[in-house]
Motif scaffolding. Structure first.
Motif, short mmCIF file in Angstrom:
data_model
loop_
_atom_site.label_atom_id
_atom_site.label_comp_id
_atom_site.label_asym_id
_atom_site.label_seq_id
_atom_site.Cartn_x
_atom_site.Cartn_y
_atom_site.Cartn_z
N LEU A 154 0.85 -1.20 0.00
CA LEU A 154 0.00 0.00 0.00
C LEU A 154 0.88 1.24 0.00
CD1 LEU A 154 -3.08 0.58 0.02
CD2 LEU A 154 -2.87 1.05 2.47
N PHE A 159 -2.06 2.56 -2.82
CA PHE A 159 -3.03 3.46 -2.18
C PHE A 159 -3.92 4.13 -3.23
CE2 PHE A 159 -4.13 7.65 -0.28
CZ PHE A 159 -4.89 7.18 0.79
N ASP A 177 1.12 -5.28 3.81
CA ASP A 177 2.26 -4.37 3.74
C ASP A 177 3.14 -4.63 4.96
OD1 ASP A 177 2.68 -1.45 2.07
OD2 ASP A 177 3.85 -1.72 3.91
N ASP A 180 2.72 -0.71 9.14
CA ASP A 180 1.37 -0.51 9.65
C ASP A 180 0.69 0.58 8.83
OD1 ASP A 180 -0.94 -0.16 11.07
OD2 ASP A 180 0.01 0.62 12.88
N LYS A 181 -0.40 0.23 8.18
CA LYS A 181 -1.12 1.16 7.31
C LYS A 181 -2.45 1.60 7.92
CE LYS A 181 1.89 1.38 3.97
NZ LYS A 181 2.47 2.65 3.50
N SER A 182 -2.50 1.67 9.24
CA SER A 182 -3.76 2.00 9.93
C SER A 182 -4.32 3.34 9.50
CB SER A 182 -3.54 1.99 11.45
OG SER A 182 -3.13 0.73 11.89
N GLU A 184 -3.86 5.04 6.67
CA GLU A 184 -4.36 4.98 5.30
C GLU A 184 -5.67 4.20 5.24
OE1 GLU A 184 -1.34 4.37 6.30
OE2 GLU A 184 0.16 5.29 4.97
N GLN A 197 -6.18 -4.76 6.77
CA GLN A 197 -4.79 -5.17 6.59
C GLN A 197 -4.62 -6.57 7.16
OE1 GLN A 197 -1.82 -2.34 7.75
NE2 GLN A 197 -0.11 -3.69 7.25
#
Length: 332
Positions: A154, A159, A177, A180-182, A184, A197
């Motif tokens: 991401l 994204f 990913d 950590d894409k929290s 987004e 995720q």
């Protein structure tokens, strides 16, 4: 200026659809030479043609031989985002600066991937080939709305694709990913996307369409091989518009040939121009490393790379120097 001579432009095309990049070079006072072969150069050709250059505006050509041999090279300005063709660690050892154009390619690549998410499962390319042979079967396929979509990586492109998916309201979007894409994911949920995720294995097991969007590094080479392909449903589709080498070509060929997967769309290959066995298969959509090949994207990449090179040789601050983490993940 640090130098006024010996700039080599290896990428092709360059200035073909808009003369702005060439105009920028002309106005800068830098002396330059354009790739004379009008095609992607081999590593040996780049090394020979740019052997006396102090700067290079490069595409996806392998620069390892050039960097290893050169005694003059000071700066590499990469047209695009992928850095697997640039020996970053060796550049650091030799004091060669490297920049790229990471934001210029995002929209063009994302658009083409979205097109493939429709083209591939709806069997558009297959229908075209059938019709040209005189057949008329009207193949049926899954829609994005009814699908679970897996996005591996991401970053910028991943994204952007996830944002585009909000207009299609897929059943679920899974993200994998290493970071950590929290934040987004929270933003995408606010746009109405059902997204989560998850680990890679879960994503592969659960998704109807899997799209790869990670760089090629020592961590991602052969990321998708037999073990991972075993996890995927036989009815699922794989899209790789990231880099060749992330999906093992021999293993994916065998899987697709034996209908272990429903199909694949691929734009990138371990060796380009591609002449491999995937060309034999009807359930594969092949394109020519053309994710960035829209007129506006090419202009943005070429002009940004040129402006960055000019800044370097005018001793100005760089805007898009390759960040530290890219050096840490470099294969060589």
């Amino acid at each position: 200026m640090k130098s006024i001579a010996n700039i080599f432009v290896s990428t092709y095309p360059f200035g073909k659809f808009d003369s702005l990049p060439l105009d920028l070079l002309d106005r800068s006072g830098l002396s330059y030479t354009i790739n004379p072969l009008n095609r992607k150069l081999t590593s040996e050709e780049v090394s020979d043609l740019a052997k006396d250059s102090v700067g290079i505006i490069a595409g996806t050509e392998n620069l390892q031989l050039l960097v290893n041999r050169s005694k003059n090279l000071q700066f590499i300005s990469r047209v695009g985002i992928g850095l697997d063709s640039v020996p970053l660690r060796l550049c650091r050892e030799k004091g060669i600066k490297v920049s790229y154009t990471p934001d210029a390619v995002t929209l063009a690549v994302s658009e083409l991937v979205m097109g493939m998410m429709i083209t591939l499962p709806r069997q558009v390319a297959w229908a075209d080939r059938q019709l040209r042979r005189g057949d008329w079967t009207r193949p049926v396929g899954i829609s994005i709305k009814s699908a679970k979509i897996g996005i591996v990586g991401l970053g910028r492109v991943g994204f952007s694709i996830a944002k585009m998916l909000t207009a299609f309201s897929p059943t679920k979007v899974y993200i994998c990913d290493i970071l950590d894409k929290s934040n987004e994911i929270e933003f995408l949920r606010s746009m109405g996307l059902v997204i989560e995720q998850v680990p890679l294995d879960f994503l592969l097991e659960s998704s109807d369409i899997v799209s790869i969007h990670v760089p090629l590094t020592s961590l991602t080479r052969n990321l998708i091989k037999d073990r991972e392909l075993d996890l995927m449903k036989k009815t699922s589709y794989l899209i790789n518009f990231s880099r060749g080498g992330i999906v093992n070509e021999e293993m994916i060929y065998n899987r697709l040939k034996n209908f272990g997967l429903a199909g694949m769309a691929v734009d990138v290959y371990e060796k380009e121009p591609y002449k491999g066995k995937l060309r034999e298969l009807e359930n594969v959509v092949l394109t020519q490393h053309m994710g960035s090949c829209s007129f506006d994207c090419r202009l943005a990449m070429e002009s940004q790379a040129t402006e960055e090179l000019i800044r370097f040789f005018q001793s100005k601050s760089l805007l898009n120097e390759v960040p530290e983490f890219e050096f840490e993940n470099s294969e060589f």
